[in-house]
Design a protein around this motif. Sequence first.
Motif, short mmCIF file in Angstrom:
data_model
loop_
_atom_site.label_atom_id
_atom_site.label_comp_id
_atom_site.label_asym_id
_atom_site.label_seq_id
_atom_site.Cartn_x
_atom_site.Cartn_y
_atom_site.Cartn_z
N ILE A 136 -5.14 -1.85 0.96
CA ILE A 136 -4.20 -2.34 -0.07
C ILE A 136 -4.16 -1.35 -1.24
O ILE A 136 -3.09 -1.13 -1.83
N LYS A 137 -5.29 -0.74 -1.56
CA LYS A 137 -5.28 0.29 -2.60
C LYS A 137 -4.38 1.45 -2.20
O LYS A 137 -3.62 1.99 -3.02
N TRP A 138 -4.46 1.85 -0.92
CA TRP A 138 -3.60 2.93 -0.43
C TRP A 138 -2.13 2.53 -0.54
O TRP A 138 -1.29 3.31 -1.00
N ILE A 139 -1.83 1.31 -0.13
CA ILE A 139 -0.45 0.82 -0.18
C ILE A 139 0.04 0.78 -1.62
O ILE A 139 1.15 1.24 -1.93
N LYS A 140 -0.77 0.23 -2.51
CA LYS A 140 -0.39 0.15 -3.92
C LYS A 140 -0.08 1.53 -4.48
O LYS A 140 0.88 1.71 -5.24
N LYS A 141 -0.84 2.53 -4.09
CA LYS A 141 -0.69 3.88 -4.63
C LYS A 141 0.46 4.65 -4.00
O LYS A 141 1.13 5.45 -4.69
N ASN A 142 0.73 4.41 -2.72
CA ASN A 142 1.63 5.31 -1.99
C ASN A 142 2.91 4.70 -1.46
O ASN A 142 3.80 5.43 -1.02
N ILE A 143 3.05 3.38 -1.48
CA ILE A 143 4.16 2.76 -0.77
C ILE A 143 5.51 3.10 -1.38
O ILE A 143 6.55 3.04 -0.70
N HIS A 144 5.55 3.47 -2.66
CA HIS A 144 6.83 3.85 -3.28
C HIS A 144 7.46 5.04 -2.57
O HIS A 144 8.70 5.18 -2.55
#
Length: 441
Positions: free
Chosen positions: A170-178
């Motif tokens: 979820i940290k990865w998603i929060k950081k990179n999903i944009h």
Amino acid sequence: MTIQQNIVTHTFETPFGKILGLRENGVIRVKNIRYARSERFKKPVPVQTADFEISDKIPVCPQHVSPFLERLIGKTDVNQFISDESPQFLTITRPENYDENERLPVVVWIHGGSYEIGGGDLPTSDPSVWVQEQHIMVVAVTYRLGVFGFLGGDEDRPANLGLFDIIESIKWIKKNIHSFGGNPENITLFGQSSGGDAIAHLMISEGVDDLFQRAIIQSAPLGFRIKRTAMSADFFQKTQFLKDESDPMNMVDQYVNFLPSFRKYGLKTAMPFCTQYGHSPLCKEEESLPKWKENAKKYDVLIGFNNDETAFYVKTAEKGIYTYLPSTILDKIVSVTTKSIYGKPIDIFAQNYKEGGGNIYQYKINSTIKNHYIGASHCIDLPFIFENEAEWKSAGLLKDVPWEYIQENGKKLRALWAEFARNGSISEDFERPEVLELRKV
């Protein structure tokens, strides 16, 4: 790296480099992105640069193929999968038709499987239809299971490593999903069975502040979460000899030998692995309900279960005592066990959450098919959300269920769930599927 020649590619420019996605069936899919790495019995370490591979193989944590699930869900083609003791991968699926200025709501799929089997990117959880219909983005997460992820007790073999994997994803998603068109400020965790249970516990975990806004929790066996300390400690001690085993599949082969000895701990032994209270990142067991109440205003929640959950196990047994019991007795067993494992604990969770000032909706899925033997059993919700006739048509779970029934109810259910993921509410104007009971608590 292998790419099928008939599939068109799409390149995403990200802060950590270019990542290639595949256009197929009206969606763009980016597969096998590694979000972290881990050594055995160590916490996950986030990756710092782009690390992915386009492959026909689906990475999963080492596990046994379940004949029982093959019969009810579908035959497993082992050639589709690759076993990896460090299985921290995710797959992103977003609409092909997309305005580059949009920021899509992000749904993070946390798969079930009793914390023991499964993977995030299985064919039976293909979100393509949902993504196209509702114009959302779905990210499927794979994490450690079983002895690798959900059994621990000391510094050498910590508990809850699979939960730490999910937090890292979820940290990865929060950081990179944009970079893929997703809105990092609109993330909904969505899980079924043990995946739903994991999400409920993420809501009271350390280190998750501001990582997600909503939770959709389907068929979480919350009745199994309590009074597990003695069983977990026993299981942990009996599997200590496995910690230095070089072959992970040998570890999987050997731990099952101890499962019959745990029957003395009661019904919860049906799920030998679980999150463990009193170990990071979780609080003590007696603190869990107060903690959910304390955090209630942080997350919008949609939670519920299927009316005949345990029929999945009780009424489909091919051997054992259940095969000799009359249907009236089996119906009673299903009713009582569904209530104790799912219904009552979910009622308690929802009421406690409401008392904390939380925004929470509660649902139940029923079967409206006359004389359907197993009714609205465990997992019946999955083909409604993940409509994929090719993968689900032979499932024993759907025997005597017309596919049109799945399509009609599924389309309405997907619309409701997507509406909740967009804004945390469900309008009374939305048409309800006939299988659904839904209320705001």
